[in-house]
Design a protein around this motif. Structure first.
Motif, PDB file in Angstrom:
ATOM      1  N   GLU A   1     -27.634  14.974-118.926  1.00 61.30           N
ATOM      2  CA  GLU A   1     -27.177  13.639-119.333  1.00 61.30           C
ATOM      3  C   GLU A   1     -25.806  13.728-120.009  1.00 61.30           C
ATOM      4  O   GLU A   1     -24.924  12.908-119.746  1.00 61.30           O
ATOM      5  N   ALA A   2     -25.617  14.720-120.863  1.00 63.86           N
ATOM      6  CA  ALA A   2     -24.315  14.896-121.525  1.00 63.86           C
ATOM      7  C   ALA A   2     -23.219  15.162-120.500  1.00 63.86           C
ATOM      8  O   ALA A   2     -22.110  14.612-120.605  1.00 63.86           O
ATOM      9  N   ALA A   3     -23.512  15.969-119.491  1.00 61.45           N
ATOM     10  CA  ALA A   3     -22.530  16.259-118.444  1.00 61.45           C
ATOM     11  C   ALA A   3     -22.201  15.008-117.641  1.00 61.45           C
ATOM     12  O   ALA A   3     -21.037  14.763-117.296  1.00 61.45           O
ATOM     13  N   ASP A   4     -23.215  14.193-117.342  1.00 62.23           N
ATOM     14  CA  ASP A   4     -23.000  12.947-116.603  1.00 62.23           C
ATOM     15  C   ASP A   4     -22.122  11.994-117.405  1.00 62.23           C
ATOM     16  O   ASP A   4     -21.174  11.412-116.871  1.00 62.23           O
ATOM     17  N   LEU A   5     -22.414  11.840-118.678  1.00 56.84           N
ATOM     18  CA  LEU A   5     -21.617  10.961-119.530  1.00 56.84           C
ATOM     19  C   LEU A   5     -20.175  11.459-119.638  1.00 56.84           C
ATOM     20  O   LEU A   5     -19.228  10.668-119.592  1.00 56.84           O
ATOM     21  N   THR A   6     -20.015  12.757-119.754  1.00 50.05           N
ATOM     22  CA  THR A   6     -18.681  13.348-119.839  1.00 50.05           C
ATOM     23  C   THR A   6     -17.899  13.107-118.553  1.00 50.05           C
ATOM     24  O   THR A   6     -16.714  12.716-118.592  1.00 50.05           O
ATOM     25  N   LEU A   7     -18.537  13.314-117.409  1.00 48.36           N
ATOM     26  CA  LEU A   7     -17.873  13.092-116.128  1.00 48.36           C
ATOM     27  C   LEU A   7     -17.467  11.634-115.978  1.00 48.36           C
ATOM     28  O   LEU A   7     -16.335  11.329-115.581  1.00 48.36           O
ATOM     29  N   ARG A   8     -18.368  10.715-116.306  1.00 45.41           N
ATOM     30  CA  ARG A   8     -18.023   9.294-116.203  1.00 45.41           C
ATOM     31  C   ARG A   8     -16.854   8.939-117.116  1.00 45.41           C
ATOM     32  O   ARG A   8     -15.946   8.211-116.728  1.00 45.41           O
TER      33      ARG A   8
END
Length: 107
Positions: A19-26
């Protein structure tokens, strides 16, 4: 008192690394798109016309409302603007990600 330190703000709000990686990518994609808009000198109406999206979505995008924007949609916006996201592996076995302008085809 222990002070917590994080390399990434999103690591502080979730224990889930995916989830942290997804938020960072977005977040990174939104920042990239906003930089493109600024470089082109676009106003919100220009953005909406170029991406064929309503002003409410433009507002969400430029205000960084990442919870409302999917990675798929953000990649799509880059593609519409003539860019592509290109991950690769460098000589040191590190993943390098770039946003590149697509080459225009010769007429």
């Amino acid at each position: 008192m222990t002070q917590l330190e994080y390399d990434n703000i999103f690591d502080s709000i979730t224990d889930d690394p995916i989830e942290a990686a997804d938020l960072t990518l977005r977040s990174d994609l939104v920042n990239t798109l906003v930089a493109i808009f600024k470089e082109r000198g676009w106003k919100n109406a220009d953005i909406g016309a170029a991406l064929d999206i309503p002003q409410s979505r433009v507002s969400e995008l430029v205000r960084g409302k990442i919870a409302l924007l999917s990675v798929q949609k953000l990649f799509g916006y880059l593609a519409v603007l003539g860019y592509r996201f290109k991950p690769s592996l460098d000589g040191n076995h590190h993943v390098v990600c770039r946003v590149e302008e697509k080459q225009k085809e010769a007429a």
